[in-house]
Design an enzyme around this catalytic site. Structure first.
Site, short mmCIF file in Angstrom:
data_model
loop_
_atom_site.label_atom_id
_atom_site.label_comp_id
_atom_site.label_asym_id
_atom_site.label_seq_id
_atom_site.Cartn_x
_atom_site.Cartn_y
_atom_site.Cartn_z
N ARG A 119 -3.79 3.75 18.85
CA ARG A 119 -3.46 2.32 18.83
C ARG A 119 -2.87 1.83 20.15
O ARG A 119 -3.04 0.65 20.50
CB ARG A 119 -2.52 2.02 17.66
CG ARG A 119 -3.23 2.05 16.32
CD ARG A 119 -2.32 1.75 15.16
NE ARG A 119 -3.10 1.59 13.93
CZ ARG A 119 -2.58 1.56 12.71
NH1 ARG A 119 -1.27 1.69 12.55
NH2 ARG A 119 -3.37 1.41 11.65
N LYS A 121 0.84 -1.20 0.00
CA LYS A 121 0.00 0.00 0.00
C LYS A 121 0.87 1.25 0.00
O LYS A 121 0.57 2.23 -0.68
CB LYS A 121 -0.91 -0.03 1.23
CG LYS A 121 -1.82 1.18 1.39
CD LYS A 121 -2.92 0.90 2.41
CE LYS A 121 -2.41 0.81 3.82
NZ LYS A 121 -2.23 2.11 4.48
N ARG A 150 2.29 6.01 -3.28
CA ARG A 150 3.31 6.93 -3.78
C ARG A 150 3.35 6.90 -5.30
O ARG A 150 3.41 7.94 -5.97
CB ARG A 150 4.69 6.56 -3.21
CG ARG A 150 4.86 6.95 -1.74
CD ARG A 150 6.00 6.18 -1.08
NE ARG A 150 6.29 6.69 0.26
CZ ARG A 150 5.56 6.43 1.33
NH1 ARG A 150 4.49 5.66 1.23
NH2 ARG A 150 5.91 6.93 2.51
N ASP A 172 4.18 0.39 12.27
CA ASP A 172 2.99 -0.36 11.85
C ASP A 172 3.01 -1.82 12.29
O ASP A 172 1.98 -2.50 12.24
CB ASP A 172 2.81 -0.29 10.33
CG ASP A 172 2.17 1.02 9.89
OD1 ASP A 172 1.63 1.74 10.75
OD2 ASP A 172 2.21 1.32 8.69
#
EC number: 2.5.1.19
Length: 416
Positions: free
Chosen positions: A329, A22, A27, A298
């Protein structure tokens, strides 16, 4: 849609094909809009990338003035498109998103674009979307911004830099967060023939306004998506094996650090014919692990759940950007791990989990409209029954996630 994941065991020598990154796709979609001779292969099928592609294709239509562009939950699209529309001369759009997106800060990027001469107005709350953007020619080329915030602000500026009349001279202030993502952006620009330099805290981009020669770029599969399979193998018995395609040994993605980190849990990574083979070869992890994840935040959720599932403690730091993601998160992780029986503490940039031998059975995990919460907790089904609430949220980055888990042996049923 809530899903019950019954205690499962994976099939021997499973294989999964994962779509393109992704991060790379988004980009490259923006670069393709700026340089139409760019051809892309193996692009991401995520919601975020589809939203990005749709917004860019809408901009090609003749009547785009005062158009409202809603990118829903897609944070990357919000940052990148803010910069993109700022240089679309003579066009005016309102860029907006979900209620959560309107709570996610964007002032640092807007201020930087305004330094370059951009015309951007906040439609509601100062510092947050929605934004009214009047595209114009930007002739200023010097800008400074804090580097310890989301690297997407920095990448947004770098992606439009070749189209600026005088290029870009960007000065980064303070410690840099998510450095691999900045290097990814620069590497993709280089692949397009753009001249860049990155020395100490200064990035220079040369203007490249001419039409480029036709270029084809194949997007590498997403390492963030691979993290869930690393967790699955780590939580499996010795001998478990999963093959994932298609990956490069010299990856541009910061999350490729997974191959090194998961050695701690007895998982080896073998690169074979553009694929990676994950194998569980040992089962003697340390009682506690420590990782600084400011360059790969992430994977924090995946790593935290892996440690809890293995009964070992962990201290993960460098996570200040997680508080402004789809949800906070760190707090979300704390809430759900505690429901499972973990002892957890968080600060503004870290999470600590104490070693624990027990996992509460049949717990329903809230996902907070966050795709990574759903996918990070799914591997615990190798240890206990677990319910994932609002499981469809995975489509944000990995639409076929549940089907892929079923294909490798997970028992998954929809809850009434």
């Amino acid at each position: 849609m809530d899903l019950l994941l019954a205690a499962s065991k994976i099939n021997q020598q499973s294989k999964v094909s994962i779509s393109g990154s992704k991060s790379e796709t988004n980009r490259l979609l923006l670069l393709q809009a700026l340089y139409p001779n760019l051809v892309l292969e193996n692009t991401s099928n995520s919601d975020d990338s589809e939203v990005m592609a749709m917004a860019l294709s809408n901009n090609q239509q003749p009547t785009t003035n005062n158009q409202i562009i809603d990118i829903s939950h897609a944070g990357t699209a919000m940052r990148f498109l803010t910069a993109y529309f700022a240089i679309q001369e003579g066009k005016e759009v309102v860029l907006t998103g979900s209620a959560r997106m309107q709570e996610r800060p964007i002032q640092i990027l807007v201020d930087a674009l305004r330094q370059l001469g951009a015309e951007i107005v906040y439609e509601k709350k100062e510092g947050f979307p929605p934004l009214r953007i009047r595209g114009k020619k930007l002739t200023e080329n010097k800008v400074s911004l804090s580097a310890n915030v989301s690297s997407q602000y920095i990448s947004a500026l770098l992606l439009i830099a070749p189209k600026l009349e005088n290029g870009l001279a960007l000065t980064l202030q303070g410690p840099i967060t998510s450095l691999p993502y900045i290097k990814m952006t620069l590497a993709l620009l280089n692949e397009m023939g753009v001249q860049t330099s990155f020395v100490e805290n200064k990035i220079l981009i040369k203007p490249t306004t001419n039409n480029q020669q036709p270029t084809t770029i194949r997007v590498e599969s997403d390492w963030s998506s691979a993290s869930y399979f690393y967790s699955i193998v780590a939580l499996s018995e010795i001998g478990a094996e999963i093959t994932l395609s298609s990956y490069k040994k010299n990856s541009l993605q910061g999350d490729s650090v997974l191959a090194e980190i998961y050695k701690t849990f007895g998982v080896e990574t073998h690169f074979q014919n553009n694929s990676i083979v994950l194998q569980k070869v040992a089962n003697h992890p340390p009682s506690t692990i420590h990782h600084q994840l400011n360059h790969s935040p992430d994977i924090a959720q995946t790593l935290a759940v892996t440690c809890f599932g293995l009964g070992i403690g962990c201290q993960l730091t460098g996570l200040h950007t997680l508080k402004i993601k789809e949800t906070d998160r760190l707090e979300a992780l704390k809430n759900e791990l505690m429901k499972l029986g973990a002892s957890v503490s968080v600060t503004h940039d870290s999470i600590s989990i104490a070693p624990s031998a027990k996992i509460n059975d049949g717990i329903a995990i809230d996902t907070y409209q966050d795709h990574r919460m759903a996918m990070a907790f799914a591997p615990l089904a190798l240890k206990t029954n677990i319910i994932i609430k609002e499981a469809e949220v995975v489509s944000k980055s990995y639409p076929s996630f549940w089907e892929d888990l079923k294909s490798i042996g997970f028992q998954i049923t929809e809850q009434p």
